[in-house]
Write a protein that holds these residues in place. Sequence first.
Motif, short mmCIF file in Angstrom:
data_model
loop_
_atom_site.label_atom_id
_atom_site.label_comp_id
_atom_site.label_asym_id
_atom_site.label_seq_id
_atom_site.Cartn_x
_atom_site.Cartn_y
_atom_site.Cartn_z
N VAL A 138 0.81 -1.23 0.00
CA VAL A 138 0.00 0.00 0.00
C VAL A 138 0.84 1.27 0.00
CG1 VAL A 138 -1.91 -1.16 1.18
CG2 VAL A 138 -0.15 0.00 2.53
N LEU A 139 2.15 1.16 0.20
CA LEU A 139 2.98 2.35 0.35
C LEU A 139 3.30 2.98 -0.99
CD1 LEU A 139 5.51 1.05 3.06
CD2 LEU A 139 3.30 2.21 3.40
N GLY A 140 3.40 4.30 -1.00
CA GLY A 140 3.69 5.01 -2.23
C GLY A 140 5.15 5.03 -2.61
N ASP A 141 6.01 4.52 -1.74
CA ASP A 141 7.45 4.49 -2.01
C ASP A 141 8.05 3.35 -1.19
OD1 ASP A 141 10.00 5.12 -2.87
OD2 ASP A 141 9.87 7.24 -2.33
N GLN A 142 9.38 3.21 -1.26
CA GLN A 142 10.05 2.18 -0.47
C GLN A 142 9.76 2.38 1.02
OE1 GLN A 142 11.79 -0.39 -1.55
NE2 GLN A 142 11.74 0.12 -3.74
N TYR A 143 9.60 1.25 1.71
CA TYR A 143 9.24 1.28 3.13
C TYR A 143 10.15 2.19 3.95
CZ TYR A 143 9.20 -0.50 7.97
OH TYR A 143 9.18 -0.61 9.33
N ARG A 266 2.96 -6.97 6.71
CA ARG A 266 4.18 -6.24 6.34
C ARG A 266 3.80 -5.16 5.35
NH1 ARG A 266 9.87 -7.64 5.83
NH2 ARG A 266 10.85 -6.48 4.12
N LEU A 267 3.91 -3.91 5.75
CA LEU A 267 3.64 -2.80 4.85
C LEU A 267 4.77 -2.72 3.83
CD1 LEU A 267 2.41 0.01 7.28
CD2 LEU A 267 1.07 -1.68 6.03
N ALA A 268 4.40 -2.53 2.56
CA ALA A 268 5.40 -2.55 1.50
C ALA A 268 5.00 -1.61 0.37
CB ALA A 268 5.57 -3.97 0.96
N PHE A 269 5.99 -1.26 -0.46
CA PHE A 269 5.79 -0.46 -1.66
C PHE A 269 4.78 -1.19 -2.55
CE2 PHE A 269 8.20 1.21 -5.65
CZ PHE A 269 7.27 2.24 -5.79
N TRP A 270 3.86 -0.44 -3.14
CA TRP A 270 2.77 -1.07 -3.88
C TRP A 270 3.25 -1.94 -5.04
CZ3 TRP A 270 2.10 0.10 -9.05
CH2 TRP A 270 2.69 1.27 -9.53
N ARG A 271 4.42 -1.65 -5.58
CA ARG A 271 4.91 -2.43 -6.71
C ARG A 271 5.36 -3.84 -6.31
NH1 ARG A 271 5.82 0.03 -11.61
NH2 ARG A 271 5.62 2.29 -11.67
#
Length: 904
Positions: A138-143, A266-271
């Motif tokens: 869901v994150l817009g960039d690297q964690y 684990r929150l992570a970059f959307w890609r």
Amino acid sequence: MQRTPLSTYRLQLHAGFTFAQAGAIADYIRDLGVSHVYSSPYLQAGKGSMHGYDVVDHHRVNTELGGEAGHSEFSKRLGELRMGQVLDIVPNHMSVDRQNRMWWDVLENGPSSRFATFFDIDWNSAEEKLRDKVLMPVLGDQYGRILSNGDIKIVREGTGFLVQYGEQAFPVAPRSLSTLLSRAAEMAPSDTLNFLAVSFARLPAPDSTERSVQLGRHRDKQVLLGLLTRLCGEEEAVCRSIDAALDELNGNIDALDEFLNAQNFRLAFWRTSDQELGYRRFFDVNSLIGLRMEREYVFEETHELILYWLDKGVLDGVRIDHPDGLRDPKQYLDRLRARAPHAWIVAEKILEPGEWLRSDWPVQGTSGYDYMNQCNALLVHPDGMRKLTAIYSEFARDSDSFHDIAFEKKTKISKETLASDVNRLASLFVAICESNRNSRDYTRAQIRRAIRNVAACFGIYRTYVVPATPVNEEDVTHINEAVEEAKRRKPDIDGGLFDFMQDVLTLKVTGDKESEFVARFQQFTSPVMAKGVEDTAFYCFNRLTSLNEVGGDPSLNGIAISDFHSYNAHIQATFPTTMITLSTHDTKRGDDVRARLAVLSEVPARWAAVLKRWSRMNAKYRSGKYPDANTEYFLYQTLIGAWPIDLERLQAYMQKAMRESKRITSWLDNDKEYEDALNSFMERILQDAAFTGELQSFVDRINRDGRINSLTQTLLKCTSPGVPDLYQGGELWDHSLVDPDNRRPVDYDHRRSMLAELSSRNWADAAKYAVEHFEEGSPKLWVITQALKLRLERPTSFDASGTYTPIEVQGPKADHVIAYQRSGDVIAIAPRFPHLLTDNWSGTSVQLPAGRWTDRLSGQVHEGGASIRISTLLDEFPVALLVKDSDKTVGQDTRRTEPQQVVA
């Protein structure tokens, strides 16, 4: 006992069109001759849902639509009108939304959640960092960058704790509260708070999946949270100390990182979702998680309300969304049929050309895409299609076949957006190979390539192999064909690997891991087909876009009338009450757009001429190399099919179409230069009076022929074997494109007044009026209401007990006439290739059966037992619906005799 619909009318419900508004037009739908309203999903969906497929709670009616009270009133209104109701339901997936209490519990408690086994999650990832965790891309960039920027916080809501990122929130794992509360206890100081901190730490680890441990853990957690709530209520200083500890935690990146690593997600970059997502989705939509519907308790939990409505007669039937996503579709349908033995059940099963619905599925049929593609193919001229092949190839400077493009796009989708699915399958197959000495040396990379290529070579959505049961020969054929095609296309991959995979898929090699691979591989091929072909290749191969519809093959050059008759005869013999349709909420183009575009196959030379001329005229509006020739070719067809269309609609549609094609731009990687150039090009050509004048002139030249095509396919749909479905607003000419264009508000007041005008006249006067008001859509409305009312009047002429008999047409224009008889007393006659009918039928005729036949569309009366010219039959109205006079009660309404008893 519930009753099979005679026809359905699809309504798209959302906050802007609720149960109250649907109820207000129900009498109009009844007056059309419709027997059943067919609603989009209306169980509780995510906030602001425009479609209802993102269900968050199976036990509630969507509050944005009016909730239980609104649903009860709507159902009561249908009952008063003696109408039935069909509901679209979603067994394959749910939304990963905070309102989804089961999903929220999984994020909070991991594998120990009471609902962990409801969802299709891989808790044993090959990646150690994802073991027993759910990846949330869901994150817009690297964690690390997001964390350093302070964009992730731990916040308190009462005595509940959340991980907050922008507008998104996630629950904190109970055990992880221990360190936070311990620090707060030091600040308070508070022995009670310290006791609670220690108690949270003693909760069982979240990797325990034993039911007794899960329930005990949940009980203890609730008790501890209750004690914490009580403590905070009694001692304000405790709350202040917790907030201070939170501020301290949020201000220490290392401590915050450690705290986040203790969560069950684990929150992570959307890609990262492309490669590492650990749960099965609906296609590639990260926000929709797959359900383990093969487990009976999951079925019971999610179907309680639906089964109640079916049992009480609130619903007469259901449409099953995407059954191919389920692990075992037949098992699910068997279970549903056992619980709702009299329901009308249709499945959104996408059948490819030459594929039939499995005869052992306990359903009434499909949702109608197969019929729609029959009509699409019936209305295009074979010789013209062959000429269009050369025209398209020359203009677009692309000679790739559709099947080559489809293979390429399916493979690309598997490498990119569905790569995480491939990785999970590869891990399974690696383990299978490891246990077989003849296959253990195949590498993970080789296995990934083999999986991608075999899946890309399937010509159907999926097979239905079930371990420990005999394999259907049809499945064996599809698997063998796919493997052989993969070998041909990829000779650099060891053929032995393909052979071994074939043996596993056909159950020649068996075992627990093999069974799991077979089940998951079958769930994988359907999103490969849907995303690779329908949502990609269909926007790349643009020879004639009217053929680019779900379940269709755009490379075909049409079908013969005899093929159409054979199809209808097969349906009458197998699934005579299947749903048949021409437009849905998911079609790429509305039926009237396709009907007009089909005329291009009759005028290929003229199309080639205007195509070249328009391209030269508009060359001055291009920006460098953009738009490219393929885009321009697609754009001109779009303008012809949807004209008149304003710039805003056109630009929105073209952006979606070109991003779906993924040739130059895409949803994930927007090419701003290309999109800006295309938007500028569209704006400037629509401002060019010379171009729009020529466009209008060309549309005028083929428009009436397109209307005739529309009336033909509409009459065929309303009289062919099956239950005709009408998409909202489609009773008039409708030149809508793919969603959201086809979900614009419908002007029902206008339609109501038009229907009243037609209904006030006798058949002959109404036909004359409809023809005089051709461009307003009156002829289409007249065909629909007369055909549907005839179905109400004579239901046995169209039901499972009826018959379907082709009528032979004689004369030089015989190939231009579709004629058939239903059950001895109804005849449908309709033209095709109207543009080529330059000599007014040339003596073409049909032999009507003996009897007196009245055309319900024109009012003409014909005596049977003799040959009648087509020109005579179609002189007053473009299509004919002949009814044999009999002692049957004209106008008898076979709908419900008593209102429904509704309990929501």
